[in-house]
Design a protein around this motif. Structure first.
Motif, PDB file in Angstrom:
ATOM      1  N   ASP A   1      97.177  55.174 -19.085  1.00  0.00           N
ATOM      2  CA  ASP A   1      96.391  55.787 -18.337  1.00  0.00           C
ATOM      3  C   ASP A   1      96.345  54.944 -16.698  1.00  0.00           C
ATOM      4  OD1 ASP A   1      95.400  57.381 -20.176  1.00  0.00           O
ATOM      5  OD2 ASP A   1      93.573  56.025 -20.473  1.00  0.00           O
ATOM      6  N   ALA A   2      96.562  53.702 -16.931  1.00  0.00           N
ATOM      7  CA  ALA A   2      96.733  53.004 -15.272  1.00  0.00           C
ATOM      8  C   ALA A   2      97.942  53.554 -14.737  1.00  0.00           C
ATOM      9  CB  ALA A   2      96.642  51.739 -15.485  1.00  0.00           C
ATOM     10  N   TYR A   3      99.216  53.763 -15.559  1.00  0.00           N
ATOM     11  CA  TYR A   3     100.288  54.255 -14.711  1.00  0.00           C
ATOM     12  C   TYR A   3     100.228  55.639 -14.215  1.00  0.00           C
ATOM     13  CZ  TYR A   3     105.121  55.601 -14.626  1.00  0.00           C
ATOM     14  OH  TYR A   3     106.629  55.929 -14.350  1.00  0.00           O
ATOM     15  N   ALA A   4      99.482  56.476 -15.061  1.00  0.00           N
ATOM     16  CA  ALA A   4      99.480  57.863 -14.349  1.00  0.00           C
ATOM     17  C   ALA A   4      98.377  57.899 -13.278  1.00  0.00           C
ATOM     18  CB  ALA A   4      98.516  58.702 -15.692  1.00  0.00           C
ATOM     19  N   LYS A   5      97.371  56.790 -13.023  1.00  0.00           N
ATOM     20  CA  LYS A   5      96.684  56.796 -11.961  1.00  0.00           C
ATOM     21  C   LYS A   5      97.291  56.556 -10.777  1.00  0.00           C
ATOM     22  CE  LYS A   5      92.120  56.461 -14.259  1.00  0.00           C
ATOM     23  NZ  LYS A   5      91.103  55.511 -14.696  1.00  0.00           N
ATOM     24  N   GLY A   6      98.386  55.631 -11.020  1.00  0.00           N
ATOM     25  CA  GLY A   6      99.638  54.883 -10.040  1.00  0.00           C
ATOM     26  C   GLY A   6     100.258  56.107  -9.668  1.00  0.00           C
ATOM     27  N   MET A   7     100.909  57.030 -10.472  1.00  0.00           N
ATOM     28  CA  MET A   7     101.723  58.003 -10.113  1.00  0.00           C
ATOM     29  C   MET A   7     100.996  58.973  -9.129  1.00  0.00           C
ATOM     30  SD  MET A   7     104.561  57.303 -11.255  1.00  0.00           S
ATOM     31  CE  MET A   7     105.512  58.606 -11.024  1.00  0.00           C
ATOM     32  N   GLN A   8      99.482  59.389  -9.597  1.00  0.00           N
ATOM     33  CA  GLN A   8      98.633  60.098  -8.865  1.00  0.00           C
ATOM     34  C   GLN A   8      98.657  59.523  -7.319  1.00  0.00           C
ATOM     35  OE1 GLN A   8      95.126  60.520 -11.009  1.00  0.00           O
ATOM     36  NE2 GLN A   8      95.994  61.734 -12.716  1.00  0.00           N
ATOM     37  N   GLY A   9      98.509  58.416  -7.088  1.00  0.00           N
ATOM     38  CA  GLY A   9      98.406  57.505  -5.853  1.00  0.00           C
ATOM     39  C   GLY A   9      99.382  57.907  -4.950  1.00  0.00           C
TER      40      GLY A   9
ATOM     41  N   SER B   1     108.395  48.712 -18.505  1.00  0.00           N
ATOM     42  CA  SER B   1     109.670  48.798 -17.634  1.00  0.00           C
ATOM     43  C   SER B   1     109.372  49.792 -16.332  1.00  0.00           C
ATOM     44  CB  SER B   1     110.706  49.011 -18.331  1.00  0.00           C
ATOM     45  OG  SER B   1     110.685  50.265 -19.000  1.00  0.00           O
ATOM     46  N   GLN B   2     108.533  50.959 -16.899  1.00  0.00           N
ATOM     47  CA  GLN B   2     108.543  51.946 -15.699  1.00  0.00           C
ATOM     48  C   GLN B   2     107.504  51.532 -14.656  1.00  0.00           C
ATOM     49  OE1 GLN B   2     108.323  52.545 -18.811  1.00  0.00           O
ATOM     50  NE2 GLN B   2     109.411  54.599 -19.477  1.00  0.00           N
ATOM     51  N   ALA B   3     106.283  50.803 -14.942  1.00  0.00           N
ATOM     52  CA  ALA B   3     105.409  50.243 -14.021  1.00  0.00           C
ATOM     53  C   ALA B   3     106.109  49.355 -13.254  1.00  0.00           C
ATOM     54  CB  ALA B   3     104.169  49.885 -14.939  1.00  0.00           C
ATOM     55  N   LEU B   4     107.067  48.478 -14.099  1.00  0.00           N
ATOM     56  CA  LEU B   4     107.637  47.347 -13.364  1.00  0.00           C
ATOM     57  C   LEU B   4     108.541  47.875 -12.072  1.00  0.00           C
ATOM     58  CD1 LEU B   4     108.668  45.094 -16.105  1.00  0.00           C
ATOM     59  CD2 LEU B   4     107.268  44.272 -14.123  1.00  0.00           C
ATOM     60  N   THR B   5     109.158  49.100 -12.545  1.00  0.00           N
ATOM     61  CA  THR B   5     110.061  49.691 -11.593  1.00  0.00           C
ATOM     62  C   THR B   5     109.415  50.339 -10.414  1.00  0.00           C
ATOM     63  OG1 THR B   5     111.765  50.380 -13.297  1.00  0.00           O
ATOM     64  CG2 THR B   5     111.906  51.683 -11.340  1.00  0.00           C
ATOM     65  N   GLU B   6     108.207  51.127 -10.521  1.00  0.00           N
ATOM     66  CA  GLU B   6     107.567  51.616  -9.657  1.00  0.00           C
ATOM     67  C   GLU B   6     106.579  50.725  -8.697  1.00  0.00           C
ATOM     68  OE1 GLU B   6     107.626  54.765  -8.818  1.00  0.00           O
ATOM     69  OE2 GLU B   6     108.370  55.611 -10.775  1.00  0.00           O
ATOM     70  N   ALA B   7     106.201  49.562  -9.160  1.00  0.00           N
ATOM     71  CA  ALA B   7     105.791  48.292  -8.680  1.00  0.00           C
ATOM     72  C   ALA B   7     106.669  47.945  -7.559  1.00  0.00           C
ATOM     73  CB  ALA B   7     104.849  47.505  -9.243  1.00  0.00           C
ATOM     74  N   GLY B   8     107.900  47.659  -8.010  1.00  0.00           N
ATOM     75  CA  GLY B   8     109.065  47.144  -7.410  1.00  0.00           C
ATOM     76  C   GLY B   8     109.441  47.847  -6.219  1.00  0.00           C
ATOM     77  N   ALA B   9     109.504  49.235  -6.437  1.00  0.00           N
ATOM     78  CA  ALA B   9     109.789  50.060  -5.408  1.00  0.00           C
ATOM     79  C   ALA B   9     108.765  50.141  -4.038  1.00  0.00           C
ATOM     80  CB  ALA B   9     109.815  51.663  -5.724  1.00  0.00           C
ATOM     81  N   ILE B  10     107.477  49.819  -4.597  1.00  0.00           N
ATOM     82  CA  ILE B  10     106.512  49.772  -3.381  1.00  0.00           C
ATOM     83  C   ILE B  10     106.660  48.423  -2.745  1.00  0.00           C
ATOM     84  CG2 ILE B  10     104.096  49.617  -2.919  1.00  0.00           C
ATOM     85  CD1 ILE B  10     103.614  51.377  -5.351  1.00  0.00           C
ATOM     86  N   TYR B  11     106.906  47.323  -3.315  1.00  0.00           N
ATOM     87  CA  TYR B  11     107.097  46.090  -2.874  1.00  0.00           C
ATOM     88  C   TYR B  11     108.381  46.035  -1.855  1.00  0.00           C
ATOM     89  CZ  TYR B  11     103.578  43.578  -5.660  1.00  0.00           C
ATOM     90  OH  TYR B  11     102.195  43.369  -6.086  1.00  0.00           O
TER      91      TYR B  11
ATOM     92  N   GLU C   1      97.813  49.012  -7.099  1.00  0.00           N
ATOM     93  CA  GLU C   1      96.839  48.488  -7.947  1.00  0.00           C
ATOM     94  C   GLU C   1      96.738  48.767  -9.320  1.00  0.00           C
ATOM     95  OE1 GLU C   1      93.250  49.543  -6.020  1.00  0.00           O
ATOM     96  OE2 GLU C   1      93.487  48.023  -4.337  1.00  0.00           O
ATOM     97  N   GLN C   2      97.030  50.158  -9.527  1.00  0.00           N
ATOM     98  CA  GLN C   2      97.034  50.714 -10.878  1.00  0.00           C
ATOM     99  C   GLN C   2      98.536  50.295 -11.799  1.00  0.00           C
ATOM    100  OE1 GLN C   2      94.871  52.494 -12.451  1.00  0.00           O
ATOM    101  NE2 GLN C   2      93.584  52.010 -10.775  1.00  0.00           N
ATOM    102  N   PHE C   3      99.557  50.196 -11.127  1.00  0.00           N
ATOM    103  CA  PHE C   3     100.611  49.595 -11.536  1.00  0.00           C
ATOM    104  C   PHE C   3     100.633  48.369 -12.157  1.00  0.00           C
ATOM    105  CE2 PHE C   3     103.191  52.944  -9.029  1.00  0.00           C
ATOM    106  CZ  PHE C   3     103.140  53.949 -10.088  1.00  0.00           C
TER     107      PHE C   3
END
Length: 234
Positions: free
Chosen positions: A41-49, A73-83, A60-62
């Motif tokens: 659920d948090a990951y989905a909200k992160g993708m919406q963001g 792993s998918q959340a790690l990847t998306e958060a890493g891309a933002i960083y 924040e959501q990732f």
């Protein structure tokens, strides 16, 4: 599905990566099997963001998803891309190294890890990651572009030409201004016409580049060499 693309601002400067998304039902996707619902659920909200270009909310959501499930792993990847976009390369490397270890078959994880290492900079590490990314997705123009940028710094000029030529001839690659600019330099002495053509393409893509006037003068010099070379062969 996520596909990295790019927006060049100026040759030699950072490549700005833009993520293009196709929506999918995360809860029913086998790629997310075993991930707790709260993390999904948090990951989905992160993708919406990300879709709304609200990177603060997305991050924040990732991170919330990772609190619920540290091996996501998918959340790690998306958060890493933002960083990476925030130029926090150490944090990006920390997360993406974990993502690659958890999902070694993930193109996105290797691509982003390579980008983070490139900007750190850790060129040997970045080179290894982009070579792996290319094995996973040969048609990735951006992966070939990055590998070309890396090997040219190691003075592997022939390989750099090959990689950048591949990049601009793959889908979406013709618009990578930086690849055309570097190719202009690589062909400068070998093929003045090709060098001038590449630099002209660069200026079409980046007409307001800070080095536009200098590049125009270089093109004039190359065209003059091209004419001299043609005259000598007749």
């Amino acid at each position: 599905a996520r596909e990295p693309s790019n927006i060049d601002r100026a040759a030699g400067g950072p490549v700005n990566i833009v993520a293009l998304y196709l929506k999918r039902k995360i809860a029913k996707d086998p790629a997310f099997a075993g991930v707790p619902k709260a993390a999904l659920d948090a990951y989905a909200k992160g993708m919406q963001g990300l879709e709304k270009k609200d990177e603060k909310k997305a991050l924040e959501q990732f991170n919330k998803a990772l609190t619920e499930y540290p091996d996501f792993s998918q959340a790690l990847t998306e958060a890493g891309a933002i960083y990476i976009k925030q130029k926090n390369y150490d944090k990006a490397i920390e997360l993406l190294k974990r993502a690659v270890a958890l999902k070694p078959e993930s193109f996105d994880a290797h691509f982003n890890y390579g980008a983070a290492l490139y900007y750190k900079p850790d060129l040997p590490g970045a080179e290894a990651e982009f070579r792996t990314a290319i094995k996973l997705r040969e048609a990735s123009a951006m992966s070939h572009m990055y590998l070309g940028l890396i090997v040219v710094k190691s003075k592997k000029y022939d390989e750099a030409r090959d990689e950048l030529d591949k990049a601009i001839n793959l889908p979406g690659g013709a618009n990578i201004a930086q690849a055309h600019f570097i190719l202009g330099g690589l062909y400068y002495t070998r093929d003045p016409k090709r060098a001038a053509d590449e630099l002209e393409t660069y200026l079409k893509l980046q007409p307001n580049a800070p080095d536009a006037e200098k590049t125009k003068n270089t093109i004039k010099e190359l065209r003059a060499k091209q004419g001299t070379s043609s005259g000598g062969s007749n």
